[in-house]
Design an enzyme around this catalytic site. Structure first.
Site, PDB file in Angstrom:
ATOM      1  N   LYS A 275       3.886   9.534  19.954  1.00 31.57           N
ATOM      2  CA  LYS A 275       3.315  10.834  20.264  1.00 31.57           C
ATOM      3  C   LYS A 275       3.152  10.957  21.779  1.00 31.57           C
ATOM      4  CE  LYS A 275      -0.195  13.990  18.453  1.00 31.57           C
ATOM      5  NZ  LYS A 275      -1.383  14.141  17.587  1.00 31.57           N
ATOM      6  N   GLU A 359      -9.473  18.383   3.179  1.00 29.18           N
ATOM      7  CA  GLU A 359     -10.728  19.125   3.156  1.00 29.18           C
ATOM      8  C   GLU A 359     -11.340  19.217   1.764  1.00 29.18           C
ATOM      9  OE1 GLU A 359      -8.413  20.283   6.749  1.00 29.18           O
ATOM     10  OE2 GLU A 359      -7.921  20.131   4.607  1.00 29.18           O
ATOM     11  N   ARG A 387      -9.307  25.728   2.419  1.00 29.11           N
ATOM     12  CA  ARG A 387      -8.586  24.846   1.494  1.00 29.11           C
ATOM     13  C   ARG A 387      -9.518  24.185   0.485  1.00 29.11           C
ATOM     14  NH1 ARG A 387      -3.922  22.673   4.566  1.00 29.11           N
ATOM     15  NH2 ARG A 387      -4.499  20.563   4.026  1.00 29.11           N
TER      16      ARG A 387
END
Length: 615
Positions: A275, A359, A387
């Site tokens: 990353k 979530e 969600r």
């Protein structure tokens, strides 16, 4: 940046490598001036280039997961010049957006859904006898969301030709076992091995007893592979596993994608990346450069360093509450830094839980903790809380469990746009029986309301607060009910959260016309304390409610309904909100103006309610 060819299929390997370097330079330069998701886009450059060498995304369907790694894709699909407008009002979005380009297959702002979307597209292709390919590009962080496994399981069972590219930057995937595993992984990805495998299958299919021989050798190979390589999970689902492979070797990625393209079934290509690749500040601190503001390319330092904000104040207050009470716990769904919980995680590691991009699980887990006597606080972005709606009802509300929801990024969030605006929570949280929803307007009110929510509210409670800094209204009203900030006789102005700043500005300008307003600040929007509002409207006969929330089930609609049921007439009124459509991306101030929620527009609309024409 040099001319980018429309078709990358003819690029040599050396030209593709050079293109990757050009793309990185372009990304760093652009995002340094616009802000955006840099580290994830830098890490995916070779993957994107390899995809475009093998596939044609105007016909083939490339589904991003989350989509914050799509910047190189945008550059390669005719939007290089438009990158100067990235995430600005009227410019291109920071996420894939089909309305921008036919090469963007699907909107992607939230995580873990790409495989489900892709298998849907693959099935549609089969039913319609289409000839295109379908790919899903998913990060290992998104694999922490359960929906990803639902999609993978169904994809494996379906047998549909589909390529899932797993971009693994080391966050979630278990490392393979030692040097032997790495060696075997390299051998099984060599072109000669892949050609042999394909030919072996073909020969065994026509030889007498070939099927039996193939099954025996396949079982032996599988047993060895499951022992040494991290692929059995996917292959148990019925998905052909390829990898792991260096995600910054564009030559090998291209070869593997060509091979995966030929396989008649679901394939998962496991790609390892870094990353922030190619920009040392982002490589050293990928979290900081995940979503970053404008910065100096030479140093990596932000041009406008962030000061205190609602998230940081929340985190500081959580530490204070945890020191006072050992039952206080913090939960996040892969947003430790974003929700301000870094300090809490350091001070109270045993009471800090990052569950990944999950979530629904976070809410259900919080319910379990609350049932057993803990005081869980789930810090979550407003748009991500959507969600977990079912768990809010089934796991928390049915038993009236004491779970605190710290709803960050409430209201308009700015440059991330439609997928991230927190304009729905005020409406859907109100539908949940027994829910309390508090709305601080400044840092001190956040501190007070968080303490009240943790220690005094018996059932489920949410505190919603915006991204960024506080406004000009600095007072702590010391109440969790409706509060009369200013007394007048001509119109009732009602707001909550940060909108109180615009309403105060509006009221000051109304005085210039001899109009004096009652200003009522709602510290709690579920349930609403109606008494001061009813008293005010009886006096003024005019109601004006401003809120950065969707129109459906907004506070203003609820107030009008409640007043009508009491027989209190509103002779003239206006409800100002974000409307019934999705709001685009831009700065918060630009979007407030677009929605008519800035002080100047509110002033004009309030004048009209009071009988004045446009000024």
């Amino acid at each position: 940046m040099d001319h980018i060819p429309d078709d990358l299929s003819g690029l040599s390997d050396s030209e593709a490598t050079a293109l990757c370097e050009l793309l990185r330079a372009r990304l760093i330069d652009t995002v340094s001036r616009t802000g955006g998701h840099l580290a994830s886009s830098l890490g995916a450059v070779e993957i994107i280039v390899a995809i475009h060498r093998v596939f044609h995304t105007s016909q083939d369907r490339l589904v991003f997961d989350v989509g914050h790694q799509c910047y190189a894709h945008k550059i390669l699909t005719g939007r290089n010049e438009a990158m100067e407008t990235l995430r600005t009002l009227g410019g291109i979005a920071g996420f894939p957006k089909p309305s921008e380009s036919d090469c963007d297959a699907f909107v992607a702002g939230h995580a873990s859904n790409s495989v489900s979307v892709a298998i849907g597209m693959a099935r549609a292709r089969t039913l319609q006898k289409g000839k295109y390919h379908v790919l899903a590009l998913i990060g290992d962080g998104a694999l922490s969301g359960g929906m990803a496994y639902e999609g993978l399981s169904d994809a494996g069972d379906s047998g549909e030709p589909l390529i899932v590219i797993l971009n693994d930057n080391g966050m979630s995937i278990t490392k393979s076992v030692g040097g032997v595993a790495d060696h075997l992984a390299r051998q099984r990805l060599k072109p000669q091995y892949l050609r042999f495998k394909k030919g072996y299958r073909k020969v065994m299919s026509v030889l007498p007893l070939g099927g039996h021989i193939y099954n025996v050798t396949h079982k032996v190979k599988t047993a060895i592979k499951e022992t040494l390589l991290p692929c059995s999970l996917f292959e148990d689902m019925g998905i052909t596993y390829l990898g792991p492979v260096d995600g910054h070797d564009v030559k090998r990625l291209t070869r593997l994608l060509n091979y995966a393209k030929e396989l008649d079934g679901p394939v998962l290509l496991h790609v390892r990346t870094v990353k922030g690749k190619g920009y040392s500040p982002a490589e050293r601190n990928p979290d900081r450069f995940h979503g970053v503001g404008r910065f100096c390319v030479e140093t990596g330092e932000l041009l406008h360093p962030a000061g205190p904000n609602f998230s940081s104040v929340f985190g500081q207050t959580m530490c204070q509450l945890a020191e006072e009470d050992g039952a206080v716990c913090a939960i996040t769904a892969a947003m430790q830094s974003g929700t301000g919980l870094d300090q809490f995680a350091q001070q109270f590691p045993e009471r800090f839980f990052d569950v990944g991009i999950a979530e629904g699980h976070a809410v259900a887990m919080a319910a379990g903790m609350a049932k057993q006597g803990m005081k869980p606080v789930f810090a979550v972005y407003s748009s991500f809380l959507q969600r977990a709606y079912d768990m809010l009802i089934h796991d928390i509300a049915l038993q009236q469990l004491h779970v605190v929801l710290a709803v960050d990024r409430a209201g308009l969030v700015g440059e991330d746009g439609e997928t991230h605006h927190g304009v729905f929570d005020a409406a859907f949280l109100d539908t949940i029986p027994g829910m309390t929803v508090l709305c601080p307007s400044n840092f001190q009110e956040l501190r007070s309301m968080l303490r009240y929510a943790v220690f005094q509210v018996p059932g489920p409670v949410a505190i919603r607060y915006p991204k960024g800094n506080e406004g000009t209204f600095q007072s702590d009203t010391g109440s969790v009910k409706s509060c009369l900030l200013q007394e007048g006789k001509d119109i009732t102005l009602i707001g909550y959260g940060m909108m109180i700043n615009q309403l105060l500005e509006c009221a000051d300008r109304l005085v210039e016309h001899g109009i004096h307003a009652d200003i009522i600040k709602l510290n709690c929007i579920t349930p609403i304390d109606l008494e001061p509002i009813a008293a005010s409207v009886k006096k003024t006969k005019r109601l004006f409610c401003a809120e950065d929330s969707i129109m459906a089930n907004c506070v203003g609609q609820r107030l009008l309904s409640a007043l009508a049921l009491r027989g209190i007439s509103v002779e003239r009124g206006a409800l100002v909100n974000t409307g019934s459509t999705f709001v685009t991306h831009g700065t918060v101030s630009q979007l407030q103006e677009l929605c008519g929620l800035d002080g100047a527009h509110l002033y004009q609309q309030a004048l009209e309610v009071c009988g004045y024409g446009k000024q």
